[in-house]
Design a protein around this motif. Sequence first.
Motif, short mmCIF file in Angstrom:
data_model
loop_
_atom_site.label_atom_id
_atom_site.label_comp_id
_atom_site.label_asym_id
_atom_site.label_seq_id
_atom_site.Cartn_x
_atom_site.Cartn_y
_atom_site.Cartn_z
N ALA A 41 14.50 -65.20 61.77
CA ALA A 41 13.47 -64.19 61.22
C ALA A 41 13.79 -64.14 59.91
O ALA A 41 13.00 -64.07 58.81
CB ALA A 41 13.53 -63.01 62.17
N ALA A 42 15.10 -64.14 59.65
CA ALA A 42 15.67 -63.62 58.39
C ALA A 42 15.63 -64.75 57.26
O ALA A 42 14.95 -64.54 56.46
CB ALA A 42 17.08 -63.17 58.54
N SER A 43 15.68 -65.96 58.05
CA SER A 43 15.36 -67.13 56.84
C SER A 43 14.05 -67.20 56.31
O SER A 43 13.45 -67.42 55.53
CB SER A 43 16.29 -68.41 57.47
OG SER A 43 15.71 -68.56 58.78
N VAL A 44 13.09 -67.04 57.51
CA VAL A 44 11.60 -67.50 57.20
C VAL A 44 11.07 -66.22 56.48
O VAL A 44 10.13 -66.52 55.46
CB VAL A 44 10.89 -66.98 58.64
CG1 VAL A 44 9.41 -66.96 58.55
CG2 VAL A 44 11.26 -68.37 59.49
N ASP A 72 10.81 -78.77 50.53
CA ASP A 72 12.04 -79.03 50.46
C ASP A 72 13.00 -77.80 50.11
O ASP A 72 14.14 -77.37 50.80
CB ASP A 72 12.47 -79.74 48.99
CG ASP A 72 12.07 -81.33 49.48
OD1 ASP A 72 11.83 -81.73 50.44
OD2 ASP A 72 11.87 -81.87 48.43
N VAL A 73 12.45 -76.76 49.38
CA VAL A 73 12.98 -75.36 49.21
C VAL A 73 13.10 -74.69 50.48
O VAL A 73 14.28 -74.24 50.73
CB VAL A 73 12.07 -74.73 48.25
CG1 VAL A 73 12.57 -73.13 48.13
CG2 VAL A 73 12.23 -75.38 46.83
N ALA A 74 11.97 -74.76 51.13
CA ALA A 74 12.19 -73.98 52.60
C ALA A 74 13.32 -74.57 53.43
O ALA A 74 14.16 -74.00 54.01
CB ALA A 74 10.92 -74.17 53.33
N MET A 75 13.50 -75.96 53.46
CA MET A 75 14.57 -76.56 54.36
C MET A 75 15.84 -76.15 53.72
O MET A 75 16.70 -75.85 54.57
CB MET A 75 14.31 -78.21 54.28
CG MET A 75 15.00 -78.86 55.32
SD MET A 75 14.66 -78.05 56.90
CE MET A 75 13.43 -79.30 57.83
N GLN A 76 16.04 -76.35 52.41
CA GLN A 76 17.17 -76.01 51.67
C GLN A 76 17.71 -74.41 52.10
O GLN A 76 18.70 -74.45 52.47
CB GLN A 76 17.32 -76.13 50.24
CG GLN A 76 18.51 -75.90 49.49
CD GLN A 76 19.72 -76.81 50.31
OE1 GLN A 76 19.37 -78.13 50.38
NE2 GLN A 76 20.86 -76.30 50.51
N MET A 77 16.66 -73.64 52.34
CA MET A 77 17.02 -72.28 52.34
C MET A 77 17.48 -72.05 53.85
O MET A 77 18.28 -71.32 54.38
CB MET A 77 15.86 -71.38 52.11
CG MET A 77 15.46 -71.25 50.78
SD MET A 77 14.14 -70.14 50.36
CE MET A 77 14.75 -68.77 50.57
N LEU A 78 16.98 -72.70 54.70
CA LEU A 78 17.34 -72.84 56.19
C LEU A 78 18.63 -73.13 56.35
O LEU A 78 19.44 -72.67 57.04
CB LEU A 78 16.21 -73.86 57.13
CG LEU A 78 14.94 -73.07 57.30
CD1 LEU A 78 14.07 -74.11 58.03
CD2 LEU A 78 14.81 -71.83 58.09
N ALA A 79 19.08 -74.35 55.54
CA ALA A 79 20.35 -74.92 55.73
C ALA A 79 21.30 -73.96 55.18
O ALA A 79 22.41 -73.56 55.65
CB ALA A 79 20.32 -75.97 54.96
#
Length: 364
Positions: free
Chosen positions: A67-70, A200-207
Motif C-alpha cells: 500500500a505504501a509503495s503504491v 519503469d519508474v513504478a517498477m523502480q519505486m517498488l524495488a
Amino acid sequence: MRVIRLAGRLLPMLTLVLTLLSACDRADQGKAEITPDSGDRPYQASLVVFGTLVEITISGASPEQAAASVRRIETVFQKRHHDWHPWQPGLLADINQAFSNGHCHPADKETLELIRLAKRISAQSRGAFNPAIGKLIALWGFHDDEPQAGRPPPAPQAISALLATHPQMSDVHIKDGKVCSDNPAVALDLGGIAKGQAVDVAMQMLADHGIHNAIVNAGGDLRVRGRVGKGSHARAWRVGVRHPVSGGVLAEIDASGDEAIFTSGNYERFNEYEGVRYAHIIDPASGWPVHDINSATVILNNGAAADAWATALVVAGTQAARTLATRAGLTQVLLVNEAGEIWVSKAMMPRLHLDADASKIHVF
Ligand code: AMP
Ligand code: MG
C-alpha cells in the motif's frame, strides 16, 4: 485495451474485468484503489496515468508495504501526467512554447533523460519514431481528450506545409539542464514513449521498497519483475497479447525476471471517415497515419525503450521493421500485418504460445 491474462488461479478474467470497471469509476479522483488480499494472493491496485488505467499487482509483500509503495507511485504518476501530457498545460507545453519562440527551457533530470532516449531511438529507427511531430499529430486531431469522431482528414496542403518544416529529434539539444530546439516547428509529443517510462519508474519505486515480484500493467503494456506465488509454487507471469483484428488472444508469453512487453497498434486510437480508418500513429515521412502493420510487440528490459520501439516498428512497416529490429539488436519482436502475416523474431519464437494458422507464421 489489450487482453492480459495472468497465470493460473490468481486472477480469473471476471475478477480482472470487474477490477477494471470499478477502477474506471474512480479514475477522475486519481486515487489509488488498493484491494487488500489475504494469504499469498497478490495485492492489486489501480490508478490512472495519461488516460490509461494502470494495474499494479504485487506478489509476496505485506499489505502495508504494498500500500505504501503504491501511494508513492500515484504521487509520481500525477506529477508526470502533468509534466508529460501531450496537449494539456504543463512542462511539455511550456517546452514546446519555448521552442516556437526560439528559446531553451529548463527540465528535470528524468524529463531530460526521456528526451535523450527519444533522440537515440529516433536516430536508430531512422526517424520512424519521431516525437518531434507534435504539430502533425495535433493536425490529425489526436490532441484532444475526446476527438470528434468521423472527422475528415486534414487538407493535403496543411500536411505538406508541416512536412516542409522537417521537425526532427536531431533539432533538439540538451544543454546545462535545459532543452533547446534549432527548429521552431518542433513540438514534442511523448505519447509513444512516456507510458513506458511511467511503468519503469513504478517498477523502480517498488524495488526501492523491497518489492521484487510485481507486474505493472498500463492498459496492456507492462513490465514484470520476478515471479508470482511462493516457494516451489512460484512461476512466471503469463501475459496475453491481443490479436489486433479479432480482439481475442493472439499469443501468450511467460515472462519472469525483468521484462517489459509493449505493443503498439493501428487499432488502438483511430478516426474513421467514409469507411477508412486513420490511426493515431503518424508516419513522419508521409505525414499520413500508418498502414501495413496492425500491431508490433517488443520485449526489452526497459519499458520506455520497448514502448518507443513498438511505435517505431508500426511506422516502419513489415519489411523495414525487420531490418531495423535486427540492426538495433531487438531480439524479441512480434509483428502482425494487414495481410494477416505474423512475423516473429527467432529468439521470441520458442517462448510464444501462438494461436494462429502455421502457414501465416514467418520467423526472422
Ligand atoms: P503508442 O501507443 O506507444 O504507439 O503511441 C502512440 C502515440 O505516439 C500517439 O498517440 C502519438 O501521441 C505518438 N506518435 C504518433 N506517431 C508517432 C511517431 N511517428 N513517432 C513518435 N510518436 C508518435
Ligand atoms: Mg509506444
